[in-house]
Design a protein around this motif. Sequence first.
Motif, PDB file in Angstrom:
ATOM      1  N   SER A  80       0.807  -1.217   0.000  1.00  0.00           N
ATOM      2  CA  SER A  80       0.000   0.000   0.000  1.00  0.00           C
ATOM      3  C   SER A  80       0.841   1.269   0.000  1.00  0.00           C
ATOM      4  O   SER A  80       0.519   2.233  -0.708  1.00  0.00           O
ATOM      5  N   THR A  81       1.906   1.304   0.799  1.00  0.00           N
ATOM      6  CA  THR A  81       2.726   2.514   0.836  1.00  0.00           C
ATOM      7  C   THR A  81       3.414   2.742  -0.498  1.00  0.00           C
ATOM      8  O   THR A  81       3.607   3.887  -0.923  1.00  0.00           O
ATOM      9  N   GLY A  82       3.746   1.646  -1.177  1.00  0.00           N
ATOM     10  CA  GLY A  82       4.281   1.786  -2.529  1.00  0.00           C
ATOM     11  C   GLY A  82       3.208   2.178  -3.519  1.00  0.00           C
ATOM     12  O   GLY A  82       3.435   2.986  -4.424  1.00  0.00           O
ATOM     13  N   ALA A  83       1.993   1.624  -3.336  1.00  0.00           N
ATOM     14  CA  ALA A  83       0.884   1.941  -4.244  1.00  0.00           C
ATOM     15  C   ALA A  83       0.476   3.402  -4.140  1.00  0.00           C
ATOM     16  O   ALA A  83       0.126   4.042  -5.135  1.00  0.00           O
ATOM     17  N   ALA A  84       0.509   3.951  -2.930  1.00  0.00           N
ATOM     18  CA  ALA A  84       0.090   5.340  -2.713  1.00  0.00           C
ATOM     19  C   ALA A  84       0.996   6.337  -3.430  1.00  0.00           C
ATOM     20  O   ALA A  84       0.602   7.491  -3.646  1.00  0.00           O
ATOM     21  N   LYS A  85       2.207   5.897  -3.810  1.00  0.00           N
ATOM     22  CA  LYS A  85       3.130   6.791  -4.506  1.00  0.00           C
ATOM     23  C   LYS A  85       2.549   7.291  -5.826  1.00  0.00           C
ATOM     24  O   LYS A  85       2.979   8.323  -6.348  1.00  0.00           O
ATOM     25  N   LYS A  86       1.565   6.555  -6.385  1.00  0.00           N
ATOM     26  CA  LYS A  86       0.955   6.972  -7.656  1.00  0.00           C
ATOM     27  C   LYS A  86       0.266   8.322  -7.541  1.00  0.00           C
ATOM     28  O   LYS A  86       0.081   9.015  -8.532  1.00  0.00           O
ATOM     29  N   GLY A  87      -0.159   8.666  -6.320  1.00  0.00           N
ATOM     30  CA  GLY A  87      -0.864   9.922  -6.123  1.00  0.00           C
ATOM     31  C   GLY A  87       0.038  11.118  -5.941  1.00  0.00           C
ATOM     32  O   GLY A  87      -0.453  12.231  -5.701  1.00  0.00           O
ATOM     33  N   GLY A  88       1.349  10.928  -6.058  1.00  0.00           N
ATOM     34  CA  GLY A  88       2.272  12.049  -5.918  1.00  0.00           C
ATOM     35  C   GLY A  88       2.297  12.606  -4.515  1.00  0.00           C
ATOM     36  O   GLY A  88       2.070  11.890  -3.528  1.00  0.00           O
ATOM     37  N   THR A  89       2.542  13.905  -4.416  1.00  0.00           N
ATOM     38  CA  THR A  89       2.714  14.559  -3.109  1.00  0.00           C
ATOM     39  C   THR A  89       1.802  15.762  -2.918  1.00  0.00           C
ATOM     40  O   THR A  89       1.927  16.480  -1.927  1.00  0.00           O
ATOM     41  N   SER A  90       0.889  16.004  -3.844  1.00  0.00           N
ATOM     42  CA  SER A  90       0.052  17.198  -3.773  1.00  0.00           C
ATOM     43  C   SER A  90      -1.007  17.074  -2.676  1.00  0.00           C
ATOM     44  O   SER A  90      -1.296  15.966  -2.200  1.00  0.00           O
ATOM     45  N   PRO A  91      -1.616  18.189  -2.253  1.00  0.00           N
ATOM     46  CA  PRO A  91      -2.682  18.132  -1.241  1.00  0.00           C
ATOM     47  C   PRO A  91      -3.888  17.329  -1.729  1.00  0.00           C
ATOM     48  O   PRO A  91      -4.165  17.264  -2.934  1.00  0.00           O
ATOM     49  N   VAL A  92      -4.591  16.711  -0.792  1.00  0.00           N
ATOM     50  CA  VAL A  92      -5.832  15.987  -1.097  1.00  0.00           C
ATOM     51  C   VAL A  92      -6.980  16.982  -1.002  1.00  0.00           C
ATOM     52  O   VAL A  92      -7.302  17.474   0.085  1.00  0.00           O
ATOM     53  N   VAL A  93      -7.616  17.286  -2.143  1.00  0.00           N
ATOM     54  CA  VAL A  93      -8.645  18.328  -2.168  1.00  0.00           C
ATOM     55  C   VAL A  93     -10.039  17.784  -1.917  1.00  0.00           C
ATOM     56  O   VAL A  93     -10.951  18.527  -1.549  1.00  0.00           O
ATOM     57  N   ASP A  94     -10.230  16.458  -2.124  1.00  0.00           N
ATOM     58  CA  ASP A  94     -11.574  15.907  -1.966  1.00  0.00           C
ATOM     59  C   ASP A  94     -11.484  14.396  -1.756  1.00  0.00           C
ATOM     60  O   ASP A  94     -10.502  13.751  -2.151  1.00  0.00           O
ATOM     61  N   VAL A  95     -12.511  13.849  -1.120  1.00  0.00           N
ATOM     62  CA  VAL A  95     -12.657  12.403  -0.942  1.00  0.00           C
ATOM     63  C   VAL A  95     -14.022  12.020  -1.486  1.00  0.00           C
ATOM     64  O   VAL A  95     -15.042  12.589  -1.078  1.00  0.00           O
ATOM     65  N   LEU A  96     -14.051  11.070  -2.412  1.00  0.00           N
ATOM     66  CA  LEU A  96     -15.278  10.709  -3.117  1.00  0.00           C
ATOM     67  C   LEU A  96     -15.700   9.296  -2.770  1.00  0.00           C
ATOM     68  O   LEU A  96     -14.882   8.364  -2.817  1.00  0.00           O
ATOM     69  N   ASP A  97     -16.953   9.130  -2.429  1.00  0.00           N
ATOM     70  CA  ASP A  97     -17.489   7.788  -2.267  1.00  0.00           C
ATOM     71  C   ASP A  97     -17.728   7.202  -3.660  1.00  0.00           C
ATOM     72  O   ASP A  97     -17.691   7.915  -4.674  1.00  0.00           O
ATOM     73  N   TYR A  98     -17.992   5.917  -3.728  1.00  0.00           N
ATOM     74  CA  TYR A  98     -18.153   5.208  -4.992  1.00  0.00           C
ATOM     75  C   TYR A  98     -19.240   5.863  -5.850  1.00  0.00           C
ATOM     76  O   TYR A  98     -20.349   6.118  -5.378  1.00  0.00           O
ATOM     77  N   THR A  99     -18.919   6.172  -7.069  1.00  0.00           N
ATOM     78  CA  THR A  99     -19.719   6.815  -8.132  1.00  0.00           C
ATOM     79  C   THR A  99     -19.831   8.329  -7.977  1.00  0.00           C
ATOM     80  O   THR A  99     -20.383   8.989  -8.869  1.00  0.00           O
ATOM     81  N   GLU A 100     -19.343   8.921  -6.892  1.00  0.00           N
ATOM     82  CA  GLU A 100     -19.394  10.381  -6.777  1.00  0.00           C
ATOM     83  C   GLU A 100     -18.475  11.019  -7.815  1.00  0.00           C
ATOM     84  O   GLU A 100     -17.335  10.579  -7.997  1.00  0.00           O
ATOM     85  N   PRO A 101     -18.932  12.077  -8.497  1.00  0.00           N
ATOM     86  CA  PRO A 101     -18.109  12.698  -9.543  1.00  0.00           C
ATOM     87  C   PRO A 101     -17.032  13.606  -8.972  1.00  0.00           C
ATOM     88  O   PRO A 101     -17.226  14.276  -7.960  1.00  0.00           O
ATOM     89  N   ALA A 102     -15.883  13.626  -9.629  1.00  0.00           N
ATOM     90  CA  ALA A 102     -14.811  14.562  -9.277  1.00  0.00           C
ATOM     91  C   ALA A 102     -15.161  15.936  -9.834  1.00  0.00           C
ATOM     92  O   ALA A 102     -15.403  16.081 -11.036  1.00  0.00           O
ATOM     93  N   THR A 103     -15.201  16.917  -8.977  1.00  0.00           N
ATOM     94  CA  THR A 103     -15.566  18.278  -9.400  1.00  0.00           C
ATOM     95  C   THR A 103     -14.467  19.296  -9.132  1.00  0.00           C
ATOM     96  O   THR A 103     -14.504  20.387  -9.690  1.00  0.00           O
ATOM     97  N   LEU A 104     -13.506  18.950  -8.284  1.00  0.00           N
ATOM     98  CA  LEU A 104     -12.469  19.899  -7.898  1.00  0.00           C
ATOM     99  C   LEU A 104     -11.147  19.588  -8.586  1.00  0.00           C
ATOM    100  O   LEU A 104     -10.756  18.421  -8.694  1.00  0.00           O
TER     101      LEU A 104
END
Length: 552
Positions: free
Chosen positions: A413-437
């Motif tokens: 998991s810690t290796g997998a999380a590297k895919k998200g880079g280092t930027s701030p987390v702007v939103d958390v989406l539940d399943y099927t919620e659209p990304a808007t930010l």
Amino acid sequence: MNYIKIDPRDNVIVALTDLPEGTVLELEAPSQTDDRLLVVQEDVPAKHKIFMQDMLPGDEVLMYGVLVGKAICFIPKGGLMSIENTRHASQDYAYGAVDYQWQVPDVSAYQHRTFNGYHRKDGRVGTANYWLFIPTVFCENRNLDVIKEALHHTLGYTVTDKYRAFTAQLLEAYERGEALDGHMLDLPTTPDIHKNRVFKNVDGIKFLNHQGGCGGTRQDAALLSKLLAAYADHPNVAGVTVLSLGCQHLQTANLLDDLKSRNSTFDKPVLLFEQQQSKGEEQLIKEAILHTFRGLQEINQQVRQPAPLSALCVGVKCGGSDGFSGISANPAVGYASDLLVAMGAKVLLAEFPELCGAEQNLIDRCVDEATANKFIRLMREYDAQAHAVGSGFYMNPSPGNIKDGLITDAIKSTGAAKKGGTSPVVDVLDYTEPATLAGLSLVCTPGNDVEATTGKAASGATLILFTTGLGTPTGNPVCPVIKVATNTALADRMRDIIDIDTGAVIRAEKTIEQMGKEILEYCIRAASGDVIPKAMLLNQDDFIPWKRGVSL
């Protein structure tokens, strides 16, 4: 260098090449001469972990600078990490006010860059132009298959012609009484039939076969409706044909309501056909083909036009991971993610069972407490569901993962999380919620390859970067999936599914930053239709709805 220490706090190193028993390694620290020498205690395959010190039962194993496991027996310095001597462990996590400072990468070189995409009336931009078939219930899957065969074969979208030709050659040999042996595998294949498409501006006709819509629970049908509505609303989709039986739980009216709820300005053509109201199967199928053909003529008038890179929405995913995933492909994709975020694009990181051990880092990067608490709630509810049936996130690694060095879920998991880079987390989406930010969003999905890519596309991903160390043929019906290999041996062996090779990072021939920029360049070309990812060429259209049950 034949090993790497990922973080100064680690007490394990990763073998970059096969290391025979007795190999002597000189460690970078500590300073004492005797302590710097490490003797490998047994044969260690590349990708596996070696302990830098003697370990006693209960001692913490640190990798990527965090807790990833605990020793369950004495392990000598130079010993190989295995499931026999190490068990999963990860640190607890909680929200705390942290002044996270992101080192924004320089994106001045991309200031005037664009991609050529399909502009939709609601302002979004697609990277492809698809017509989509949706069944509201599994009873219509067979009708979809019949229509698919008719349209794909006639309009130039099938990839099976070369196998038909191969089978025909085998039949001819059989009828001549010839032996069917291995040399026949070298028979020439047919040309790329994608060049023979009738509708040049229609990238594909896609079919969302599934096993839901009736039976199960009403909640299952309701969630499936939201998922199908998300796909109909996807920026890469230009028109939709819906096939309904008529009596199922998921009614066509429910699907249309979810469409309007998701996007009040939705205006794509939607063709509706209900079998129980038709005069028979033949009429249903002929009418569906006729009206869809007219729709294809209409959307074929749409052409690609320049769009800013900020209009991209890129999902990041890994599957068939190996011990190099967190060293080469994932951090390289992570750097590409940071470049995209710095330009105002959207990036989606999902697979909640594969964020186990990386939670605190992600929480510390959340832009506010509400965002962090939503992530904490979804993670804990999901893990509790798994424990309730005798499982847990710790059981996520597959036999293939373990064989190639991912011994605990926290390491994976810690290796997998590297895919998200280092930027701030702007939103958390539940399943099927659209990304808007704009920025990095976390999307609640299983780790399962197809369920995760299905969920990313539902949240709006218009490209998916998919890293793999073992080789995974996963694709998606409406979102181009780009395969990124962690090692060159895989890229050479499975050229038919791999698009990008990050093995140069392991060989220290390229940096993470250089590789990340190459990945971004490929994304721009793929988004413009200038290069076709292998999963698209193979019509790898995998689609599995998640019922919110336990899936790791």
